[in-house]
Design an enzyme around this catalytic site. Structure first.
Site, mmCIF file in Angstrom:
data_model
loop_
_atom_site.group_PDB
_atom_site.id
_atom_site.type_symbol
_atom_site.label_atom_id
_atom_site.label_comp_id
_atom_site.label_asym_id
_atom_site.label_seq_id
_atom_site.Cartn_x
_atom_site.Cartn_y
_atom_site.Cartn_z
ATOM 1 N N HIS A 102 0.569 -0.862 -0.042
ATOM 2 C CA HIS A 102 -0.476 0.235 -0.048
ATOM 3 C C HIS A 102 1.297 1.192 0.369
ATOM 4 C CE1 HIS A 102 -2.461 2.935 1.639
ATOM 5 N NE2 HIS A 102 -4.105 2.018 1.570
ATOM 6 N N ASP A 122 3.668 -4.367 7.900
ATOM 7 C CA ASP A 122 2.163 -3.809 8.245
ATOM 8 C C ASP A 122 0.955 -4.676 8.020
ATOM 9 O OD1 ASP A 122 -0.002 -2.598 6.875
ATOM 10 O OD2 ASP A 122 0.803 -1.749 5.294
ATOM 11 N N GLN A 124 -4.734 -5.484 7.225
ATOM 12 C CA GLN A 124 -5.423 -6.086 6.853
ATOM 13 C C GLN A 124 -5.502 -7.504 7.477
ATOM 14 O OE1 GLN A 124 -7.571 -5.421 4.411
ATOM 15 N NE2 GLN A 124 -6.465 -3.343 3.767
ATOM 16 N N LYS A 165 -9.870 -0.353 10.399
ATOM 17 C CA LYS A 165 -10.541 -1.806 10.109
ATOM 18 C C LYS A 165 -11.195 -2.822 10.680
ATOM 19 C CE LYS A 165 -7.027 0.481 6.111
ATOM 20 N NZ LYS A 165 -7.534 0.251 4.787
ATOM 21 N N CYS A 206 -4.390 2.866 -3.335
ATOM 22 C CA CYS A 206 -3.769 3.307 -3.098
ATOM 23 C C CYS A 206 -2.374 2.114 -2.919
ATOM 24 C CB CYS A 206 -3.237 3.644 -1.528
ATOM 25 S SG CYS A 206 -4.977 4.392 -1.463
HETATM 26 C C1 LIG Z 1 -2.054 -2.981 3.801
HETATM 27 C C2 LIG Z 1 -2.312 -1.201 4.046
HETATM 28 N N1 LIG Z 1 -1.581 -0.678 4.410
HETATM 29 C C3 LIG Z 1 -1.780 0.865 4.940
HETATM 30 C C4 LIG Z 1 -3.091 1.010 4.948
HETATM 31 C C5 LIG Z 1 -3.300 2.538 5.605
HETATM 32 O O1 LIG Z 1 -3.723 2.890 7.239
HETATM 33 P P1 LIG Z 1 -4.468 4.250 7.067
HETATM 34 O O2 LIG Z 1 -5.659 4.722 5.898
HETATM 35 O O3 LIG Z 1 -5.487 3.605 8.151
HETATM 36 O O4 LIG Z 1 -3.457 4.720 8.040
HETATM 37 C C6 LIG Z 1 -4.151 0.201 4.635
HETATM 38 C C7 LIG Z 1 -5.117 1.306 4.515
HETATM 39 O O5 LIG Z 1 -5.882 2.049 3.184
HETATM 40 C C8 LIG Z 1 -3.764 -0.745 4.475
HETATM 41 O O6 LIG Z 1 -4.940 -1.486 3.601
#
Ligand SMILES: Cc1ncc(COP(=O)(O)O)c(C=O)c1O
Lengths: 423, 147
Positions: A132, A213, A216, A239, A379
């Protein structure tokens, strides 16, 4: 097929499912990978904090401040238990996973020569093509600031991490490795305890720091930081049926206590003069200012909720839905899955394209039938390029989805395809 | 059904048989615009001569709304003076930002009025405007270049 969960019961605890959308349609929410819905117990916990205990935690000599501190620190303890951290001091509350990753990247960037965190030209940071943007851009920026080189693992055609150049990526030059636990686009689970155990061992052997990270994964399956063998792990509350505005960074105490701060200000200092300051150990060192107390308390309630339902059951339920959806979607003419096409090491996120129908149009049609999906690049622009698509449609499932939602999705996609292609 | 108010026949026709979707060579100006929220892209070649829009050709990846909109725009604005073209762009933009209250003047916008329904879908307004904004940018650059 008997479900591992009582979805009707669960749904009744999420007030949003009482509403209708686009006219008289029931809400079929298939966008939990973007953000999940919230159960009443989470909303109540936040409201309860504000209506009964609101005060600045760690400050003030009064009863409310004491209660607010207890609740805030209680939430930290819940997160620690949930992740099987060895101490509560390893849990830092941030506003989001994005902030957590930036915290680590900026902290490392602030490390002076001589510090073991210091990065310089000749050092290497490693990510992957399935990250992401939140786990890519902070590292691009860190590389640019320090002169370190950014390298990445590719992704195979079936959506798995490509380890063919493991030795050239993970060697004595490598100082930082940041990888996703589950792709928010492909659904791929990077099983660092299983298929990828060799990768993990190599990261450890070369002495690089390892950040996962887990945005998910934490909401959907049991994540144990000690079993994973990483140094940092992050996720976002929103999430995981929790509130927006709160994220978590878990890090090993011995690392956190030596890392330079990121945000500076009140609540994180030991001693201050007009010229300089010294800093408290973690977690306070990384929590400058009055914290997001109500959100942290809400997150504590969210984790209680997930525990009550059972993550094992949630995962089992999601695997069944994913299998049903993959089978159904694959039968639609012109539809291609972007990501693994079986349920092995795969979460409940399915991206796909339909020949001749742009994802935006498909998403719009599904919306008219009450089905909420995500369309676009998610993203993860480099991953889109890797698979030579501009965008995909993505459906993601959670504990409040059931088989009828999957049926609606498959029928909806086929109906939308006919709407655009056969009119 | 509401979907039909968004995807008018005219829009789907232009989507399936887009006009001017092949970049002509030696343009006065070439611009490239991206809708950062969805990744849709358009490349637009403008031939501008003697204060007039001589030719508009384009190539793009994107949804039916954006593709159809590029097509309609290129047909409508070809042959117009700079002033006429800019005024039409503004009229189209006003209609799209009206949240459904401005149905558009068919005499001016011709097939463009088919996009009136888009204005009720805030997430899609950018799709419909992408090519028009690219044109406006190209026109302004051409005028600057000429002076
Ligand atoms: C795999 C992953 N990493 C990071 C993020 C970033 O999360 P946030 O937007 O809550 O900071 C997301 C969320 O869209 C994600 O799906």
């Amino acid at each position: 097929m008997k479900s591992a969960l009582n979805v009707d019961q669960i749904k009744s605890e999420f007030p949003i499912f009482n509403r209708l959308v686009r006219g008289e349609n029931r809400l079929i929410y298939l966008d939990s990978a973007a953000t999940s819905q919230k159960p009443l117990s989470v909303l109540d916990a936040e409201r309860d904090f504000y209506t009964k205990h609101n005060a600045a935690a760690h400050r003030g000599a009064h009863q409310l401040a004491e209660e607010a501190t207890e609740l805030f620190e209680g939430a930290r303890a819940k997160v620690a238990t949930f992740l099987n951290a060895s101490s509560e001091n390893e849990i830092i509350f941030t506003k989001s996973a994005t902030e957590s990753i930036n915290l680590v990247a900026y902290s490392i960037g602030n490390a002076k020569p001589g510090s073991k965190f210091h990065l310089k030209a000749g050092d290497r940071i490693v990510v992957s093509e399935m990250e992401h943007h939140a786990n890519l851009i902070p590292w691009q920026e860190l590389a640019a600031r320090t002169g370190a080189e950014l390298s990445w693992f590719g992704v195979t055609d079936d959506g798995r991490l490509d380890l063919s150049n493991l030795d050239s990526l993970i060697n004595e030059k490598t100082k930082m490795v940041a990888l996703t636990h589950q792709s928010n686009v492909l659904g791929t689970i990077n099983d660092f305890n299983g298929d990828l155990v060799k990768l993990r061992a190599q990261i450890k052997a070369v002495g690089a720091l390892f950040l996962i990270d887990a945005c998910q994964s934490v909401p959907h399956l049991k994540v144990d930081v000690q079993e994973l063998g990483c140094d940092f792990l992050t996720f976002s509350g929103h999430k995981a049926v929790g509130p927006t505005g709160v994220g978590v960074l878990w890090g090993r105490s011995e690392l956190l206590d030596e890392m330079p701060p990121f945000l500076t200000g009140g609540s994180m200092i030991e001693n201050v003069t007009m010229q300089s300051a010294t800093y408290l150990p973690a977690p306070k060192r990384f929590e400058a200012g009055v914290p997001n107390m109500a959100q942290a308390v809400g997150l504590g309630a969210a984790l209680d909720y997930l525990d009550k339902v059972s993550l094992t059951a949630i995962h089992e339920h999601e695997v069944a839905l994913t299998k049903q959806a993959l089978d159904g979607l694959k039968s639609i003419r012109g539809l291609s899955i972007v990501g693994p096409t079986d349920v092995k090491n795969r979460g409940a996120v399915i991206s796909f394209t339909v020949e001749g129908v742009h994802p935006h149009d498909l998403g719009q049609a599904l919306d008219q039938y009450g089905i909420a999906v995500r369309t676009g690049h998610h993203c993860a622009w480099p991953l889109m390029r890797r698979f030579k698509v501009v965008a995909t449609t993505r459906a993601s499932f959670y504990l409040y989805n059931d088989q009828s939602d999957v049926v609606a999705l498959v029928e909806g996609v086929d109906r939308a395809r006919k709407y655009f292609m056969e009119r | 059904m509401e979907l039909d108010s968004l995807y008018q026949e005219v829009i789907l026709d232009h989507y399936k048989r887009p006009q001017n979707k092949s970049l002509a060579s030696n343009p006065t100006i070439q611009v490239h615009h991206v809708n950062t929220s969805c990744g849709d892209e358009v490349t637009l070649n403008l031939h501008f001569k003697g204060e007039r829009v001589e030719n508009i050709t384009w190539d793009a990846v994107g949804c039916s709304i954006s593709q159809a909109s590029h097509s309609v725009m290129s047909e409508l604005l070809k042959g117009k003076s700079a002033e006429e073209a800019l005024s039409l762009v503004e009229e189209f933009q006003r209609m799209l930002q009206s949240k459904g209250s401005d149905l558009g003047n068919e005499e001016h916008l011709q097939d463009g009025v088919a996009f009136a329904g888009v204005s009720k879908f805030p997430a899609r307004v950018k799709c419909a405007l992408l090519g028009w904004m690219a044109f406006k940018d190209a026109l302004q650059q051409s005028i600057t270049k000429a002076n």
